[in-house]
Write an enzyme that holds these catalytic residues in place. Structure first.
Site, PDB file in Angstrom:
ATOM      1  N   THR A  20       0.791  -1.221   0.000  1.00 11.63           N
ATOM      2  CA  THR A  20       0.000   0.000   0.000  1.00 11.63           C
ATOM      3  C   THR A  20       0.825   1.273   0.000  1.00 11.63           C
ATOM      4  OG1 THR A  20      -1.650  -1.242   1.203  1.00 11.63           O
ATOM      5  CG2 THR A  20      -1.869   1.114   1.311  1.00 11.63           C
ATOM      6  N   THR A  44       1.983  -4.818   4.449  1.00 10.83           N
ATOM      7  CA  THR A  44       2.090  -5.006   5.904  1.00 10.83           C
ATOM      8  C   THR A  44       1.783  -6.428   6.365  1.00 10.83           C
ATOM      9  OG1 THR A  44      -0.179  -4.228   6.109  1.00 10.83           O
ATOM     10  CG2 THR A  44       1.574  -2.609   6.469  1.00 10.83           C
ATOM     11  N   ASP A  45       1.013  -7.180   5.566  1.00 14.93           N
ATOM     12  CA  ASP A  45       0.539  -8.476   6.079  1.00 14.93           C
ATOM     13  C   ASP A  45       1.674  -9.381   6.544  1.00 14.93           C
ATOM     14  OD1 ASP A  45      -1.924  -7.554   5.364  1.00 14.93           O
ATOM     15  OD2 ASP A  45      -2.491  -9.286   4.168  1.00 14.93           O
ATOM     16  N   LYS A  82       2.445  -7.928  13.343  1.00 15.81           N
ATOM     17  CA  LYS A  82       1.257  -7.131  13.000  1.00 15.81           C
ATOM     18  C   LYS A  82       0.140  -7.565  13.938  1.00 15.81           C
ATOM     19  CE  LYS A  82      -1.736  -5.802   9.154  1.00 15.81           C
ATOM     20  NZ  LYS A  82      -1.987  -5.786   7.711  1.00 15.81           N
TER      21      LYS A  82
HETATM   22  N1  ASP Z   1      -2.390  -7.120   1.888  1.00 16.25           N
HETATM   23  C1  ASP Z   1      -1.489  -6.026   1.715  1.00 16.25           C
HETATM   24  C2  ASP Z   1      -0.072  -6.534   1.772  1.00 16.25           C
HETATM   25  O1  ASP Z   1       0.361  -7.019   2.781  1.00 16.25           O
HETATM   26  C3  ASP Z   1      -1.723  -4.978   2.734  1.00 16.25           C
HETATM   27  C4  ASP Z   1      -0.703  -3.835   2.650  1.00 16.25           C
HETATM   28  O2  ASP Z   1      -0.292  -3.448   1.592  1.00 16.25           O
HETATM   29  O3  ASP Z   1      -0.322  -3.346   3.700  1.00 16.25           O
HETATM   30  O4  ASP Z   1       0.617  -6.427   0.807  1.00 16.25           O
END
Ligand code: ASP
Length: 454
Positions: free
Chosen positions: A112, A188-189, A267
């Site tokens: 993101t 972030t995942d 997380k």
């Molecule tokens: N699902 C996404 C990822 O981990 C969420 C994000 O971009 O933070 O890539």
């Protein structure tokens, strides 16, 4: 919108569609990316039109960032508030390096942070030429000289060991180029998995490598992208930190970023901006929005040996199994052809292995299955409590598990770090794997006082 249909209103604004014209407007009049106000009998919503595969549904991205699917037949009125201008020109800000600033490579992997909503796909897309990056984060070139590179553009849930190796190689290339530090932008995942993976594979690292993510994309008012990235840049620019760290929001306010330890972070929330927390550990430092740094934990000393990449074997199969009530032996047996297994036990590190009444016969087989597995592959205990350490000596269950060959006693690693460490040890130190699992190699096991009271 129909394939090839020309939007009637994308060049206009403030057009209102009511009654009979709504269906026409929904098919031809709306263009993904237009900001519209949509009324139903009960409510009015304002948001951005997203493409929708289901033609009965009209999808709006609300200001909160969430997508709302409205049944078309329930819509009574639509107003185009602002038409989407698809030709977004990147700023032509200068990206030429400035004397006196540190040279920091930015390696983008997706997620993101450096993304915007794509009105063609409804997902986020990378915005990643140096000009685009600087147009999104104009303060960046005042802090560091950046040389951003797109390594991958993917969600972090899709990463595997091959990507960890690829990233480690890219870090090695940048070290050869003599950069002062590296920022890795990442979804972030699984950011904490990658941080741990790099902490293990980048042996004797002599520069800072900071992973940065964002819970909300840069085109949202509540985005955390800018603060996280700028705090990471400030941290590298102003300190002599060496090693792998994570920079995310400290709290839900836009006041400070927090630098977290690569092997002891997780997380902990699906959407909050302060989702990342140090587990059984302390952050390295706090970086305020205005760039003041507070050191919380003493930094590593420079390495005494030469930097080298110790990659993951991508052909390995490493499992991670969570204990739960009514566990079935088949769940464990599924790992018989694996190269390693992390058990995520309850409490101190327990699995249902005690046969104590007519309902618990299966538990004997579960214990036998664990024993059979542990003869073939390393089986390591971790705790789903996350905070606190594994103690397989307190209860009978823990003792039986140790007798069955389960290792990992006294560790306070998260299950995720245990998984990464196990994979890395099986890849690089298969013979000493069991012994090294409970030795602290990269700050992943607390040396003293692993209990966390609060
Ligand atoms: N699902 C996404 C990822 O981990 C969420 C994000 O971009 O933070 O890539």
């Amino acid at each position: 919108m129909l394939e090839g249909a020309k939007p009637l209103v994308s060049a206009m604004s403030s057009i209102i569609f009511t009654n009979l014209f709504i269906e026409v407007a929904l098919i031809y009049g709306m263009h993904p990316g237009d900001t519209v106000a949509v009324e139903t009998k009960t409510q009015t919503y304002q948001g951005i039109v997203m493409p929708s595969v289901d033609k009965k549904v009209f999808v709006l991205k609300l200001e909160s960032g969430y997508n709302l699917a409205l049944e078309r037949k329930k819509i009574t009125k639509i107003k185009v508030v602002q038409a989407y201008n698809s030709v977004e020109k990147a700023s032509s800000s200068s990206v030429s390096p400035k004397k006196g600033l540190k040279n920091v490579a930015i390696l983008h992997t997706g997620g993101t942070l450096a993304s915007k909503v794509s009105y063609q796909t409804g997902g986020v897309v990378a915005k990643f030429t140096p000009e685009e990056l600087i147009s999104m984060f104009p303060e960046l070139p005042k802090i560091i000289n950046t040389t951003p590179r797109l390594i991958r553009n993917m969600f972090s849930e899709d990463l595997n060991f091959n990507h960890y190796n690829l990233l480690a190689e890219e870090v090695a290339k940048e070290i050869k180029n003599k950069v002062d530090g590296i920022i890795i932008t990442h979804g972030t995942d699984t950011l904490h998995f990658t941080a741990a993976a790099l902490a293990f594979s980048l042996e004797h690292l002599s520069i800072p490598v900071i992973l940065v993510g964002a819970q909300r994309s840069s085109d949202r008012g509540s985005s955390d992208a800018s603060l996280n990235l700028l705090c990471a840049a400030q941290f590298i620019a102003q300190t002599n930190f060496i090693g792998v760290g994570i920079c995310m929001h400290e709290t839900t306010d836009d006041l400070a970023g927090i630098i977290l330890p690569a092997t002891k972070t997780r997380k902990m929330h699906t959407s909050r901006r302060d989702a990342f927390k140090a587990i059984n550990s302390q952050p390295w430092a706090r970086v305020s929005r205005t760039g003041e740094i507070t050191i919380i934990t003493k930094f590593h000393d420079p390495p005494k040996a030469a930097f080298t990449v110790k990659p993951f074997n991508p052909d390995l199969k490493i499992g991670l199994l969570k204990s739960h009530p009514h566990l079935q032996k088949e769940e464990l047996a599924a790992y018989k052809n694996f190269d390693g297994l992390v058990l995520e036990g309850t409490g101190f590190g327990h699995f249902p292995i005690n046969n104590i009444d007519e309902f618990t016969k299966e538990n004997t087989t579960i214990l036998k299955t664990i024993e059979t597995l542990a003869k073939k592959l390393p089986v390591v205990m971790s705790s789903q409590c996350l905070s606190g350490k594994i103690d397989l000596d307190v209860y009978e269950t823990g003792r039986k598990l140790q007798e069955a060959g389960v290792v990992g006693n006294s560790s306070d690693m998260t299950p995720e770090t245990t998984f990464i460490k196990l994979a890395w040890l099986v890849s690089n130190h298969p013979k000493e794997c069991k012994e090294l699992l409970t030795k602290n190699l990269r700050g992943e096991i607390s040396e003293r006082q692993p209990y966390q009271q609060d």
